[in-house]
Design an enzyme around this catalytic site. Sequence first.
Site, PDB file in Angstrom:
ATOM      1  N   ASP A 188     -10.312   3.319   2.437  1.00  0.00           N
ATOM      2  CA  ASP A 188     -10.587   2.955   3.837  1.00  0.00           C
ATOM      3  C   ASP A 188     -11.449   3.999   4.546  1.00  0.00           C
ATOM      4  O   ASP A 188     -12.351   3.655   5.318  1.00  0.00           O
ATOM      5  CB  ASP A 188      -9.278   2.756   4.616  1.00  0.00           C
ATOM      6  CG  ASP A 188      -8.664   1.389   4.368  1.00  0.00           C
ATOM      7  OD1 ASP A 188      -9.394   0.485   3.913  1.00  0.00           O
ATOM      8  OD2 ASP A 188      -7.454   1.230   4.627  1.00  0.00           O
ATOM      9  N   LYS A 214       0.807  -1.230   0.000  1.00  0.00           N
ATOM     10  CA  LYS A 214       0.000   0.000   0.000  1.00  0.00           C
ATOM     11  C   LYS A 214       0.841   1.282   0.000  1.00  0.00           C
ATOM     12  O   LYS A 214       0.487   2.244  -0.665  1.00  0.00           O
ATOM     13  CB  LYS A 214      -0.925   0.004   1.213  1.00  0.00           C
ATOM     14  CG  LYS A 214      -2.001  -1.075   1.182  1.00  0.00           C
ATOM     15  CD  LYS A 214      -2.969  -0.770   2.287  1.00  0.00           C
ATOM     16  CE  LYS A 214      -3.805  -1.927   2.690  1.00  0.00           C
ATOM     17  NZ  LYS A 214      -4.789  -1.542   3.702  1.00  0.00           N
TER      18      LYS A 214
HETATM   19  P1  NAP Z   1      -0.574   0.159  11.262  1.00  0.00           P
HETATM   20  O1  NAP Z   1      -0.342   1.238  10.280  1.00  0.00           O
HETATM   21  O2  NAP Z   1       0.498  -0.866  11.477  1.00  0.00           O
HETATM   22  O3  NAP Z   1      -0.882   0.860  12.691  1.00  0.00           O
HETATM   23  C1  NAP Z   1      -1.025   0.087  13.853  1.00  0.00           C
HETATM   24  C2  NAP Z   1      -1.495   0.968  15.017  1.00  0.00           C
HETATM   25  O4  NAP Z   1      -1.742   0.104  16.142  1.00  0.00           O
HETATM   26  C3  NAP Z   1      -0.457   1.989  15.485  1.00  0.00           C
HETATM   27  O5  NAP Z   1      -1.128   3.115  15.994  1.00  0.00           O
HETATM   28  C4  NAP Z   1       0.260   1.235  16.614  1.00  0.00           C
HETATM   29  O6  NAP Z   1       0.849   2.084  17.589  1.00  0.00           O
HETATM   30  C5  NAP Z   1      -0.922   0.517  17.254  1.00  0.00           C
HETATM   31  N1  NAP Z   1      -0.498  -0.679  17.988  1.00  0.00           N
HETATM   32  C6  NAP Z   1      -0.073  -1.856  17.468  1.00  0.00           C
HETATM   33  N2  NAP Z   1       0.226  -2.717  18.463  1.00  0.00           N
HETATM   34  C7  NAP Z   1      -0.011  -2.044  19.628  1.00  0.00           C
HETATM   35  C8  NAP Z   1       0.112  -2.394  21.010  1.00  0.00           C
HETATM   36  N3  NAP Z   1       0.547  -3.605  21.384  1.00  0.00           N
HETATM   37  N4  NAP Z   1      -0.225  -1.471  21.941  1.00  0.00           N
HETATM   38  C9  NAP Z   1      -0.678  -0.247  21.575  1.00  0.00           C
HETATM   39  N5  NAP Z   1      -0.817   0.139  20.270  1.00  0.00           N
HETATM   40  C10 NAP Z   1      -0.479  -0.748  19.323  1.00  0.00           C
HETATM   41  O7  NAP Z   1      -1.879  -0.683  10.942  1.00  0.00           O
HETATM   42  P2  NAP Z   1      -3.224  -0.171  10.193  1.00  0.00           P
HETATM   43  O8  NAP Z   1      -3.109  -0.459   8.743  1.00  0.00           O
HETATM   44  O9  NAP Z   1      -3.511   1.213  10.643  1.00  0.00           O
HETATM   45  O10 NAP Z   1      -4.302  -1.213  10.765  1.00  0.00           O
HETATM   46  C11 NAP Z   1      -4.699  -1.185  12.127  1.00  0.00           C
HETATM   47  C12 NAP Z   1      -5.821  -2.208  12.365  1.00  0.00           C
HETATM   48  O11 NAP Z   1      -6.944  -1.888  11.579  1.00  0.00           O
HETATM   49  C13 NAP Z   1      -5.459  -3.647  11.979  1.00  0.00           C
HETATM   50  O12 NAP Z   1      -6.009  -4.504  12.947  1.00  0.00           O
HETATM   51  C14 NAP Z   1      -6.153  -3.869  10.640  1.00  0.00           C
HETATM   52  O13 NAP Z   1      -6.520  -5.219  10.430  1.00  0.00           O
HETATM   53  C15 NAP Z   1      -7.398  -3.010  10.844  1.00  0.00           C
HETATM   54  N6  NAP Z   1      -7.965  -2.531   9.563  1.00  0.00           N
HETATM   55  C16 NAP Z   1      -9.260  -2.830   9.291  1.00  0.00           C
HETATM   56  C17 NAP Z   1      -9.836  -2.379   8.104  1.00  0.00           C
HETATM   57  C18 NAP Z   1     -11.275  -2.715   7.791  1.00  0.00           C
HETATM   58  O14 NAP Z   1     -11.664  -2.613   6.620  1.00  0.00           O
HETATM   59  N7  NAP Z   1     -12.096  -3.055   8.781  1.00  0.00           N
HETATM   60  C19 NAP Z   1      -9.077  -1.612   7.200  1.00  0.00           C
HETATM   61  C20 NAP Z   1      -7.754  -1.297   7.528  1.00  0.00           C
HETATM   62  C21 NAP Z   1      -7.191  -1.769   8.723  1.00  0.00           C
HETATM   63  P3  NAP Z   1       2.356   2.655  17.399  1.00  0.00           P
HETATM   64  O15 NAP Z   1       2.253   3.814  16.461  1.00  0.00           O
HETATM   65  O16 NAP Z   1       2.768   3.029  18.759  1.00  0.00           O
HETATM   66  O17 NAP Z   1       3.150   1.519  16.811  1.00  0.00           O
END
Ligand code: NAP
Length: 272
Positions: A101, A65
């Site tokens: 998204d 992405k």
């Molecule tokens: P990303 O860019 O990797 O961001 C992850 C986020 O989660 C960051 O803010 C990170 O904090 C935080 N995080 C991860 N592990 C953590 C922990 N142990 N404690 C506290 N904070 C934590 O991922 P993303 O693409 O934004 O996706 C995030 C979630 O959304 C995923 O579960 C994904 O499957 C879901 N999602 C769903 C859809 C849908 O269509 N429903 C679409 C997109 C994503 P830091 O900045 O401190 O690392």
Amino acid sequence: MRRAAVLGFPVAHSLSPKLHGYWLSHHRIEGTYEAIATAPQDLADTLARLADAGYEGCNLTLPHKEAALALMDDLDGSASAAGAVNTVHFENGKMEGYNSDGFGFIESLKAQGLGWQDATVMIVGAGGAARAIIHALSTAGARDFIIVNRTLEKAEQLARDLNIYADVRDWSGLSSALEKTGLLVNCTNLGMAGQDPLVLDLQRLNPLAGVADIVYKPLETDLLKSARKRGHKVATGLPMLIHQGRLGFKLWFGVDPEVTADLQFIMEQAAQ
Ligand code: NAP
């Protein structure tokens, strides 16, 4: 015969072929949508090959992405704001990059009856999904944001990049922000199957506040279960995944596809 695909690595787990396959058959469109495993170093070549072969476009999933941003001829505002492309349209010899998204999230809130216009929105997380969602919500009229993230600097950077005013906090400010919150959104990986839960005592949350989680595996996270128990309106994550697919389908196949109860059931089964 119109063709589209999803590129990822790995890609076998992607729910997109099921989603678009349903819509192609539901709308009786002669078309195909396939999953193509594409290693990171092959992304540029694969995109060019699909465009040359007459495909309409594709979805991109992990790990492509962000890398795709530099490969597009044009970027929609949704993609530049999110810093990521998840939908590509091949149009007049050009590659146009979008990020659906934020659109998917707003449509999912509407479908599940949660409002955002006059609410203080608390976003937990500052990753790619949080970026796309904050951009979409602010474009759709939300003005008041609290962003809580484990890594404070990432939340500060996000607010600067999107040029929004936000009360930005690290994890220690999570619970105290609840009193002001009208819509709480989990945009972290917490709560996902195999990850720690998002531990948050909702006692201080305004009883009228809505609670949304974008995690869709499990279909209802512990956060949503406890919010539902306390009487809050909740929005689950799978409808966002379904609605975000509409943008690509419309661009490639010319129809804004219908989100039927049947489709929701099929996707729920596939997501388990
Ligand atoms: P990303 O860019 O990797 O961001 C992850 C986020 O989660 C960051 O803010 C990170 O904090 C935080 N995080 C991860 N592990 C953590 C922990 N142990 N404690 C506290 N904070 C934590 O991922 P993303 O693409 O934004 O996706 C995030 C979630 O959304 C995923 O579960 C994904 O499957 C879901 N999602 C769903 C859809 C849908 O269509 N429903 C679409 C997109 C994503 P830091 O900045 O401190 O690392």
